[in-house]
Design an enzyme around this catalytic site. Structure first.
Site, PDB file in Angstrom:
ATOM      1  N   SER A 120     -94.793 -31.986 -20.090  1.00 51.77           N
ATOM      2  CA  SER A 120     -93.886 -31.832 -21.192  1.00 51.77           C
ATOM      3  C   SER A 120     -92.903 -30.676 -20.469  1.00 51.77           C
ATOM      4  O   SER A 120     -91.676 -30.568 -21.168  1.00 51.77           O
ATOM      5  CB  SER A 120     -94.313 -31.251 -22.382  1.00 51.77           C
ATOM      6  N   HIS A 141     -91.440 -38.579 -18.141  1.00 49.58           N
ATOM      7  CA  HIS A 141     -91.895 -38.034 -19.527  1.00 49.58           C
ATOM      8  C   HIS A 141     -91.678 -38.829 -20.843  1.00 49.58           C
ATOM      9  O   HIS A 141     -90.780 -39.074 -21.077  1.00 49.58           O
ATOM     10  CB  HIS A 141     -90.890 -36.461 -19.656  1.00 49.58           C
ATOM     11  N   ASN A 191     -88.114 -30.653 -24.742  1.00 51.18           N
ATOM     12  CA  ASN A 191     -88.882 -29.311 -25.250  1.00 51.18           C
ATOM     13  C   ASN A 191     -88.141 -28.028 -25.051  1.00 51.18           C
ATOM     14  O   ASN A 191     -88.602 -27.015 -25.656  1.00 51.18           O
ATOM     15  CB  ASN A 191     -90.284 -29.402 -24.484  1.00 51.18           C
TER      16      ASN A 191
END
Ligand code: NAI
Length: 284
Positions: A120, A141, A191
């Site tokens: 992540s 991802h 993220n």
């Protein structure tokens, strides 16, 4: 290069979802975890999800059986690595664990095998550097839940070559996903933007500004988010959220990314969210 055999390492919530979508698209999948019980948990979660599709009439029992017949569970890394054209790693979000696994994979996999990480937030360049094939290492991802979410963030490490990138982009499309290319910086795009918001939501609870329910209501009803940030944090896993914040904090050296002490406390208590039965909310 064409891909037929895909090995997914880590049979947790992401690994099992990744194994499912590859098998649904006709690939032969090996799903590996450290212990047989974890492998079985991953396989049964796939079975449950596919079963629900059959109940809803979106798929048939024959289709479900055929998808399941394409997924083999194992704990034997050597066998899983030797036949893989592509490996997708989805183990714990910790650099030492990923680096050690990639070193082993580099030794065991055939020369043509592409090594992808579902990390992540961790630098792909650093993971790739421990192998003798950094040009074949890439970030792939997926989003959670994998069978539902359309995005695949594809991360180029410094040494990733065009052939590897093109292959992973093409595979993502074959899985029915929408690939988006990003460069290798901590947290990538997803993220880097999402996790500070979740961390800030935790700070608002920590500082007594509002309850978790109130924070989630504000973001759902006021900002039109489909899920409140604390419900989402529980869904992602609070351990994973903490590791990502630590990666952002260390990677940018900026105090704006400091993980909230309440997040640390919950992780230390084993309150990891949905997967452990308790996080900001309690799950039966
Ligand atoms: P999880 O905790 O559900 O599953 C991780 C699995 O990896 C466990 O079953 C564990 O036994 C296994 N494992 C750990 N070390 C291993 C090793 N050396 N060899 C084989 N298996 C090993 O975690 P989750 O949520 O599936 O996350 C996995 C990865 O995916 C992490 O890198 C995470 O950052 C990333 N990710 C997570 C998302 C989420 O929403 N949870 C979204 C996108 C990426």
């Amino acid at each position: 290069m064409s891909v037929k055999y895909v090995t997914v390492i880590g049979a947790g919530q992401m690994g099992s979802g990744i194994a499912q979508v590859f098998a649904q698209s006709g690939f032969e999948v090996t799903l590996l975890d450290q212990q047989e019980a974890f492998v079985q948990k991953g396989l049964s979660s796939i079975q449950k999800k596919l079963g629900r599709q059959v109940e809803k009439g979106r798929s048939t029992q024959e289709e479900m059986d055929s998808i399941l017949s394409r997924i083999m569970g194992t704990t034997d890394l050597k066998t899983a690595a030797t036949k893989a054209d592509l490996v997708v790693e989805a183990i714990i979000e910790q650099m030492e664990a990923k680096v050690s696994l990639f070193q082993q994979l580099d030794e065991l996999c055939p020369a043509h095998t592409v090594l992808a990480s579902n990390t992540s937030s961790l630098p792909i360049t650093e993971i790739a550097a421990v192998t003798k094939r950094p040009e074949k290492v890439i970030g792939m991802h997926f989003m959670n839940p994998v069978p539902v979410m359309k995005l695949v963030e594809i991360i180029r490490g410094l040494a990733t070559d065009q052939e590897t990138y093109d292959l992973v982009e093409q595979l993502s499309r074959e899985l029915g996903k929408h690939p988006v290319e990003v460069n290798d910086f901590p947290g990538f795009v997803s993220n880097r933007i999402l996790m500070p918001m979740i961390n800030e939501a935790i700070y608002t609870v920590y500082e007594g500004v509002a309850t978790p329910e109130a924070v989630d209501d504000v973001m759902k009803l006021g900002m039109n988010h489909p899920m409140g940030p604390l419900t989402l944090a529980d869904f992602i896993g609070l351990d994973t959220c903490l590791y990502i914040m630590e990666t952002l904090h260390e990677g940018f050296g900026d105090s704006k990314y400091r993980p909230c002490p309440l997040l640390r406390k919950y992780v230390k208590a084993g309150w990891l969210g949905r997967k452990s039965g308790r996080g900001f909310y309690v799950y039966k």
